[in-house]
Design an enzyme around this catalytic site. Sequence first.
Site, PDB file in Angstrom:
ATOM      1  N   HIS A  54     -10.297  17.737 -20.377  1.00 62.61           N
ATOM      2  CA  HIS A  54     -10.666  17.237 -22.116  1.00 62.61           C
ATOM      3  C   HIS A  54     -10.435  15.718 -22.091  1.00 62.61           C
ATOM      4  O   HIS A  54     -11.098  15.284 -20.831  1.00 62.61           O
ATOM      5  CB  HIS A  54     -10.435  18.041 -22.650  1.00 62.61           C
ATOM      6  CG  HIS A  54     -10.732  18.406 -24.240  1.00 62.61           C
ATOM      7  ND1 HIS A  54     -11.961  17.531 -24.949  1.00 62.61           N
ATOM      8  CD2 HIS A  54     -10.339  18.631 -25.102  1.00 62.61           C
ATOM      9  CE1 HIS A  54     -12.585  17.872 -25.828  1.00 62.61           C
ATOM     10  NE2 HIS A  54     -10.557  18.393 -26.845  1.00 62.61           N
ATOM     11  N   ASP A  99     -16.495   9.924 -20.537  1.00 64.55           N
ATOM     12  CA  ASP A  99     -15.651   9.768 -19.590  1.00 64.55           C
ATOM     13  C   ASP A  99     -15.891   8.743 -18.235  1.00 64.55           C
ATOM     14  O   ASP A  99     -14.780   8.484 -18.091  1.00 64.55           O
ATOM     15  CB  ASP A  99     -14.297  10.669 -19.498  1.00 64.55           C
ATOM     16  CG  ASP A  99     -13.919  11.390 -20.104  1.00 64.55           C
ATOM     17  OD1 ASP A  99     -13.812  10.884 -21.124  1.00 64.55           O
ATOM     18  OD2 ASP A  99     -14.339  12.816 -20.568  1.00 64.55           O
ATOM     19  N   HIS A 148     -20.648  18.957 -17.978  1.00 63.52           N
ATOM     20  CA  HIS A 148     -20.185  19.525 -19.093  1.00 63.52           C
ATOM     21  C   HIS A 148     -20.696  20.394 -19.648  1.00 63.52           C
ATOM     22  O   HIS A 148     -21.381  21.203 -19.567  1.00 63.52           O
ATOM     23  CB  HIS A 148     -20.738  18.296 -20.086  1.00 63.52           C
ATOM     24  CG  HIS A 148     -19.917  17.858 -21.643  1.00 63.52           C
ATOM     25  ND1 HIS A 148     -21.033  18.754 -22.610  1.00 63.52           N
ATOM     26  CD2 HIS A 148     -19.704  17.154 -22.080  1.00 63.52           C
ATOM     27  CE1 HIS A 148     -19.734  18.322 -23.146  1.00 63.52           C
ATOM     28  NE2 HIS A 148     -18.638  17.645 -23.478  1.00 63.52           N
TER      29      HIS A 148
END
Length: 443
Positions: free
Chosen positions: A269, A364, A308
């Site tokens: 996460h 990210d 994702h």
Amino acid sequence: MAKETLSITDNRTGKQYEIPIEEGGVIRAAALRDIKTSADDFGLMSYDPAFTNTASCRSRITFIDGDKGILRYRGYPIEELAEKSNYLEVAYLIVKGELPDRKHYAAWESNIKTHTMIHENVKKFMEGFRYDAHPMGMLVSTIGALSTFYPEAAQIHDLESRRLQTRRLIGKVPTLAAFAYRHTRGLPYVYPDNSLSYTGNFLSMLFRMTEREYKPNPTLERALDVLFILHADHEQNCSANAMRSVGSSQVDPYSAVAAATAALYGPLHGGANEAVIRMLVEIGSPKNVPEFIKGVKEGKRRLMGFGHRVYKNYDPRAKIVKKIAYEVFEVTGRNPLIDISLELEKIALEDDYFVSRKLYPNVDFYTGVTYQAMGFPMQMFPVLFAIPRTSGWMAQWAEMVRDPEQKIARPRQVYIGEQTRHWTPIEHRPEPTMREDAVSDQI
Ligand code: CMC
């Protein structure tokens, strides 16, 4: 006109059931309970580990179309907000549902800034952490500890109390985050400077040294503000789910935000941006990328910053971060790791392994290289995610508290363990034989 229902035949009994289809494609899992073989049968349940196809709430906050790569807060496209808005305004939008007018924005800003200070005792227990404590661990603990300073926060059904805790949390989390960072550096804590913007003040609390007046670099201040906008909410992700699930016990919001922050800490996460940099450092050079990708395809590794649960297309936030990265490099100089990222992206987007699984860069993938260029140590990356996500968590929590359909979160299970057995004295127990399928249960 076609009926908005689902007809089910239970072949065990031959009975027919008609279940309403709501909201254009949702059935109520509880409707399955009516499908029984006898009056004392429990009824059918759906089995959905990791909630991959279960809606846990009805929400008005964030919309994602993962196939098209669309993200909107309260209906506003993320691209427009990132270009035209600022984090505090977006936090208002997320928490209250509308963009503020001038008067409400000024009041909101002033209310948040009123709450940037923390009790001196918090500073004292921050000092108790080891010099090398991870700032995210410090953040989890100190956010949770705030509940002991504000016991009235337990009044979760009181609107004014909810508003106050929301302002406090959005105001104080950057201060806790900055203090955690200064602690790891052995530097004196810098108190908030409310003459600066939300992100400018955060940069000041992090990086101010002996200068009389700290002036954040406007490009870096704006870049951080946009990164905060991009991270403000993301519907029912792991930490939002933790916030709602823990909050559903009616605990105070500080304890629930501590739980959400803990969820964010994990490498799958909010810890992924840190993991991306570790991966890039390990790869070392663009020429080593094909070998690394080979290992990923053989299942030895994951390509961090890729994939994702919801986006099966390019994460719209990743596109914006990629652009921000270059703006930051104009000020800080180019982070050489970007060349490895670009090569990874190029190869992965052409490779059938990634294409067939719809694995694209997520938010990210480029945040780490940007934060690193801005001077943040890796351990601060998930902390930089937690600060803006606080507004999202509070909005998710308030929506849950007000929702008359919500109750304490309590999933069911499919029990696959032993049926009734009877205790025998230790000397009569046979040598344990481990069932093959039970091996993975052992800790
Ligand atoms: N690298 C290599 N293979 C992957 C990756 C990856 N990053 N992500 C998914 N896969 C493969 C996976 O092995 C599986 O293949 P197969 O069908 O052959 O078994 C398939 O793709 C589906 O993966 P999954 O694990 O079932 O997908 P998920 O929805 O459970 O996982 C994820 C989503 C984000 C945890 C995962 O993609 C991942 O681990 N990514 C790397 C970590 C990362 O970047 N996390 C940040 C997420 S975005 C920020 C946030 O919202 O917190």
